[in-house]
Design a protein around this motif. Sequence first.
Motif, PDB file in Angstrom:
ATOM      1  N   GLU A   3       0.851  -1.194   0.000  1.00 32.87           N
ATOM      2  CA  GLU A   3       0.000   0.000   0.000  1.00 32.87           C
ATOM      3  C   GLU A   3       0.880   1.235   0.000  1.00 32.87           C
ATOM      4  N   ARG A   4       0.572   2.198  -0.874  1.00 36.71           N
ATOM      5  CA  ARG A   4       1.374   3.416  -1.006  1.00 36.71           C
ATOM      6  C   ARG A   4       0.523   4.657  -0.739  1.00 36.71           C
ATOM      7  N   ASP A   5       1.192   5.740  -0.373  1.00 35.13           N
ATOM      8  CA  ASP A   5       0.471   6.997  -0.171  1.00 35.13           C
ATOM      9  C   ASP A   5       0.407   7.763  -1.490  1.00 35.13           C
ATOM     10  N   ASN A   6      -0.102   8.982  -1.438  1.00 39.41           N
ATOM     11  CA  ASN A   6      -0.286   9.731  -2.692  1.00 39.41           C
ATOM     12  C   ASN A   6       1.023  10.252  -3.282  1.00 39.41           C
ATOM     13  N   THR A   7       2.142  10.037  -2.564  1.00 39.57           N
ATOM     14  CA  THR A   7       3.454  10.381  -3.122  1.00 39.57           C
ATOM     15  C   THR A   7       4.205   9.119  -3.558  1.00 39.57           C
ATOM     16  N   ASN A   8       3.473   8.007  -3.598  1.00 36.31           N
ATOM     17  CA  ASN A   8       3.995   6.719  -4.065  1.00 36.31           C
ATOM     18  C   ASN A   8       5.026   6.111  -3.114  1.00 36.31           C
ATOM     19  N   ARG A   9       4.975   6.512  -1.836  1.00 35.64           N
ATOM     20  CA  ARG A   9       5.843   5.901  -0.851  1.00 35.64           C
ATOM     21  C   ARG A   9       5.112   4.739  -0.170  1.00 35.64           C
ATOM     22  N   THR A  10       5.832   3.673   0.058  1.00 33.62           N
ATOM     23  CA  THR A  10       5.244   2.493   0.688  1.00 33.62           C
ATOM     24  C   THR A  10       4.906   2.792   2.147  1.00 33.62           C
ATOM     25  N   ARG A  11       3.644   2.537   2.505  1.00 34.30           N
ATOM     26  CA  ARG A  11       3.193   2.772   3.878  1.00 34.30           C
ATOM     27  C   ARG A  11       2.786   1.481   4.590  1.00 34.30           C
ATOM     28  N   LYS A  12       2.511   0.414   3.822  1.00 30.35           N
ATOM     29  CA  LYS A  12       2.152  -0.852   4.452  1.00 30.35           C
ATOM     30  C   LYS A  12       2.575  -2.002   3.554  1.00 30.35           C
ATOM     31  N   LEU A  13       3.127  -3.035   4.185  1.00 34.22           N
ATOM     32  CA  LEU A  13       3.473  -4.272   3.496  1.00 34.22           C
ATOM     33  C   LEU A  13       2.748  -5.430   4.154  1.00 34.22           C
ATOM     34  N   ILE A  14       2.224  -6.337   3.329  1.00 35.08           N
ATOM     35  CA  ILE A  14       1.723  -7.611   3.824  1.00 35.08           C
ATOM     36  C   ILE A  14       2.640  -8.687   3.264  1.00 35.08           C
ATOM     37  N   LEU A  15       3.281  -9.402   4.165  1.00 33.74           N
ATOM     38  CA  LEU A  15       4.324 -10.348   3.799  1.00 33.74           C
ATOM     39  C   LEU A  15       3.931 -11.755   4.215  1.00 33.74           C
ATOM     40  N   ALA A  16       4.254 -12.729   3.371  1.00 32.97           N
ATOM     41  CA  ALA A  16       4.001 -14.137   3.679  1.00 32.97           C
ATOM     42  C   ALA A  16       5.332 -14.803   3.987  1.00 32.97           C
ATOM     43  N   VAL A  17       5.361 -15.518   5.090  1.00 34.48           N
ATOM     44  CA  VAL A  17       6.593 -16.179   5.482  1.00 34.48           C
ATOM     45  C   VAL A  17       6.261 -17.533   6.090  1.00 34.48           C
ATOM     46  N   GLY A  18       7.100 -18.496   5.852  1.00 34.66           N
ATOM     47  CA  GLY A  18       6.918 -19.812   6.440  1.00 34.66           C
ATOM     48  C   GLY A  18       8.221 -20.281   7.047  1.00 34.66           C
ATOM     49  N   SER A  19       8.141 -21.290   7.884  1.00 33.91           N
ATOM     50  CA  SER A  19       9.338 -21.851   8.470  1.00 33.91           C
ATOM     51  C   SER A  19       9.002 -23.197   9.081  1.00 33.91           C
ATOM     52  N   PHE A  20       9.969 -23.759   9.786  1.00 33.89           N
ATOM     53  CA  PHE A  20       9.687 -24.998  10.507  1.00 33.89           C
ATOM     54  C   PHE A  20      10.451 -25.009  11.820  1.00 33.89           C
ATOM     55  N   ASP A  21       9.853 -25.628  12.808  1.00 36.26           N
ATOM     56  CA  ASP A  21      10.534 -25.913  14.064  1.00 36.26           C
ATOM     57  C   ASP A  21      11.136 -27.302  13.995  1.00 36.26           C
ATOM     58  N   VAL A  53       3.457  -4.935   8.144  1.00 37.50           N
ATOM     59  CA  VAL A  53       4.394  -3.914   8.603  1.00 37.50           C
ATOM     60  C   VAL A  53       3.929  -2.560   8.065  1.00 37.50           C
ATOM     61  N   THR A  54       3.820  -1.575   8.947  1.00 37.29           N
ATOM     62  CA  THR A  54       3.437  -0.224   8.528  1.00 37.29           C
ATOM     63  C   THR A  54       4.618   0.721   8.722  1.00 37.29           C
ATOM     64  N   PHE A  55       4.654   1.770   7.887  1.00 36.95           N
ATOM     65  CA  PHE A  55       5.768   2.706   7.873  1.00 36.95           C
ATOM     66  C   PHE A  55       5.253   4.129   7.990  1.00 36.95           C
ATOM     67  N   ASP A  56       6.093   5.014   8.557  1.00 35.94           N
ATOM     68  CA  ASP A  56       5.728   6.426   8.619  1.00 35.94           C
ATOM     69  C   ASP A  56       6.156   7.110   7.321  1.00 35.94           C
ATOM     70  N   THR A  57       5.991   8.398   7.262  1.00 40.31           N
ATOM     71  CA  THR A  57       6.285   9.130   6.018  1.00 40.31           C
ATOM     72  C   THR A  57       7.775   9.145   5.698  1.00 40.31           C
ATOM     73  N   ASN A  58       8.606   8.837   6.701  1.00 41.30           N
ATOM     74  CA  ASN A  58      10.049   8.803   6.474  1.00 41.30           C
ATOM     75  C   ASN A  58      10.553   7.396   6.155  1.00 41.30           C
ATOM     76  N   GLY A  59       9.612   6.466   6.009  1.00 41.51           N
ATOM     77  CA  GLY A  59       9.999   5.112   5.666  1.00 41.51           C
ATOM     78  C   GLY A  59      10.479   4.293   6.846  1.00 41.51           C
ATOM     79  N   ARG A  60      10.237   4.782   8.047  1.00 37.13           N
ATOM     80  CA  ARG A  60      10.617   4.026   9.233  1.00 37.13           C
ATOM     81  C   ARG A  60       9.444   3.163   9.696  1.00 37.13           C
ATOM     82  N   ILE A  61       9.786   2.056  10.329  1.00 37.43           N
ATOM     83  CA  ILE A  61       8.761   1.103  10.765  1.00 37.43           C
ATOM     84  C   ILE A  61       8.011   1.680  11.958  1.00 37.43           C
ATOM     85  N   SER A  62       6.697   1.796  11.803  1.00 38.64           N
ATOM     86  CA  SER A  62       5.872   2.304  12.899  1.00 38.64           C
ATOM     87  C   SER A  62       5.144   1.188  13.639  1.00 38.64           C
ATOM     88  N   ASN A  63       4.947   0.048  12.972  1.00 35.67           N
ATOM     89  CA  ASN A  63       4.266  -1.068  13.632  1.00 35.67           C
ATOM     90  C   ASN A  63       4.527  -2.361  12.855  1.00 35.67           C
TER      91      ASN A  63
END
Length: 396
Positions: free
Chosen positions: A304-322, A348-358
């Motif tokens: 998901e991007r804002d109106n300046t085309n900067r990424t504000r949210k990523l949905i990522l799929a990951v798998g692993s095993f124990d 993962v969500t990002f602020d306007t500076n591209g830093r991780i907010s959550n």
Amino acid sequence: MAFQDVALRKAFPNDLQGDLTRGASGTSVVAVQYALGRLGYLHDLCDGKFGGNTENAVKAFQVSVGIPASGQVTAILLTLLDIAVSRLNPRTPATQVTDPLAYLSDFRGLRIPEIRITGTREIYSWASQEIQLAYGHWVGSYWEVIKQNRVEADCKGMALFLMDQFRKQIKQDRFINLPHPVLRGATETPWIVATRDKSRGFFSRSDNGIPADRAGYEVVKALEKLDPQQSMLFGVAVHYPEISAHQVARTCTRIWDWNPTFTNGGDTSKPEIPINLLQPGHLIFIDHTGNGSFDHTVSVIKVERDNTNRTRKLILAVGSFDDVRDNSSDTEPTSLGLINTYAEEVTVTFDTNGRISNSVVSWSSEPDYIVKTRYSARTTVMEQKSGGKLFIGRWA
């Protein structure tokens, strides 16, 4: 009364002897937590300790059935819990059929949108921009099928499964034959597909002779004593043998290669990849040690991007095993019976500076009342170990 639910019946053989309230502990609390978890009210481990989260879950259930939200477990509440949980069907749609993979490949039946191609080429490949765009749109739709059916795999297995299912559908929809990007013409091996009814050798229970001593399985062991049907295969586990994450990494086209200036120096609010370059369908590869071997794969599902085309949210799929044999993450499993696969969705969500907010695990193939979630921004868009490297790639 005789409870219908086996866990409640075992935990309360003589019915409830006094109300359960905050501060209580033991097997009876585990059974109540297990019922609340299966019903979607408890998002905490069934640890047998009646704390604030369990009390809030009890209150939420009480509100849903129209009785005073006291937070106390009474005989009436137990009866209502038993009725509600006995109506549940714990099996996902794909586990209720004879052939789970055929079900997961019935794209029309699953109502996956038809794949459309805007170009007019005679020959398409993974390098075609039209294919890249189509794949990016498709993964978002198919990922919902993955979640609904609790499909799980290790990290490269999940990436390979998404890719392979796309190949099937685009052949069906557009008569386009895309090659397997890793095997490159070699004979393709059938997928190993496991469920609780047909475990195919995968770890499914801690009491079946497998030495499940790895920390984090305490809840599993407690629940298996109450519920003989409890299994670590909650949905469909898929496995493609004889392909490593490093092999997948080597065959992908690199969109962005590792740049030391992206090292965050321990600042966990700073991603170590250029997030504005990411597109749905891209892959993030991580070399944990810096020895040139990429052993972790993350699939980008949505951006998901804002109106300046900067990424504000990523949905990522990951798998692993124990490796369920012991507490050492470096111990190599020697059989499928020592492997417990799982998959998670990290948002993962990002602020306007591209830093991780959550950063949160927004879905897990293993319920959160059974085991704790594992992944975060720290393990998907950065590498905390010294010398680690990342790159962004796509199927080629």
